[in-house]
Design a protein around this motif. Sequence first.
Motif, mmCIF file in Angstrom:
data_model
loop_
_atom_site.group_PDB
_atom_site.id
_atom_site.type_symbol
_atom_site.label_atom_id
_atom_site.label_comp_id
_atom_site.label_asym_id
_atom_site.label_seq_id
_atom_site.Cartn_x
_atom_site.Cartn_y
_atom_site.Cartn_z
ATOM 1 N N GLU A 74 -19.341 -27.691 -15.323
ATOM 2 C CA GLU A 74 -18.235 -26.847 -15.765
ATOM 3 C C GLU A 74 -17.898 -27.190 -17.203
ATOM 4 O OE1 GLU A 74 -16.698 -24.209 -14.236
ATOM 5 O OE2 GLU A 74 -18.370 -24.499 -12.869
ATOM 6 N N THR A 75 -17.590 -26.189 -17.969
ATOM 7 C CA THR A 75 -17.251 -26.405 -19.370
ATOM 8 C C THR A 75 -15.780 -26.095 -19.597
ATOM 9 O OG1 THR A 75 -17.970 -24.165 -19.880
ATOM 10 C CG2 THR A 75 -19.568 -25.909 -20.211
ATOM 11 N N PRO A 76 -15.179 -26.728 -20.581
ATOM 12 C CA PRO A 76 -13.766 -26.476 -20.874
ATOM 13 C C PRO A 76 -13.577 -25.177 -21.644
ATOM 14 C CG PRO A 76 -14.637 -28.082 -22.396
ATOM 15 C CD PRO A 76 -15.744 -27.773 -21.415
ATOM 16 N N GLU A 100 -9.552 -28.275 -19.685
ATOM 17 C CA GLU A 100 -10.509 -28.281 -18.570
ATOM 18 C C GLU A 100 -10.184 -27.239 -17.504
ATOM 19 O OE1 GLU A 100 -13.293 -30.147 -18.238
ATOM 20 O OE2 GLU A 100 -12.983 -31.106 -20.176
ATOM 21 N N ASP A 101 -8.939 -26.793 -17.434
ATOM 22 C CA ASP A 101 -8.505 -25.849 -16.404
ATOM 23 C C ASP A 101 -8.710 -24.419 -16.901
ATOM 24 O OD1 ASP A 101 -7.422 -24.879 -14.059
ATOM 25 O OD2 ASP A 101 -5.347 -25.081 -14.746
ATOM 26 N N HIS A 111 -18.228 -26.435 -26.610
ATOM 27 C CA HIS A 111 -17.613 -26.130 -25.320
ATOM 28 C C HIS A 111 -18.270 -24.936 -24.639
ATOM 29 C CE1 HIS A 111 -14.355 -29.007 -25.842
ATOM 30 N NE2 HIS A 111 -14.323 -28.613 -27.101
#
Length: 164
Positions: free
Chosen positions: A7-9, A16-17, A78
Amino acid sequence: MYAGRTETPCCLCGNEDTVSRFEVPPRAVTLMKNSGPIAWRDIVGPVTLQFCADDWELVTELALEMDMHPLSRCNVAHASFSLREDFEALLSATKDEPDQTKQETELLERSLGVIENRDDPYTESRDMVEAIVIGLALAELDVVDTPPHRSAESIAFAEKTTSK
């Protein structure tokens, strides 16, 4: 060796969410911050950008209300993408340079389909944002003369004015 994606930010703020994401063609990486050392021609597949809730609201306003894309403010560090060299290292074989024009054509056709069906109840605003960003980025990179949403609007406007 792990070769899967993580998962990427958020590509704008690094949060991060994330709540939304979309894909852009590899050539669009050149419009992003810190993209200098990345050879866009060696990217295999699309580039995925993710956004947090606050930034998604901004991206939506930029695309739908201001007819702009956020790519110049996105940090390429990102973004999520795969490089040909990574595949070569994993497979111990040389891979041909990807055909970016095929992928760009597919993304443009998908964008045009979204724009043509923008009044369809199943077309989400996320789809429209992605279509507009893809079109604007490829127009800025001189891949297309006019982004699909602008040509569709021009056609609709011309039809309205000539039918009166």
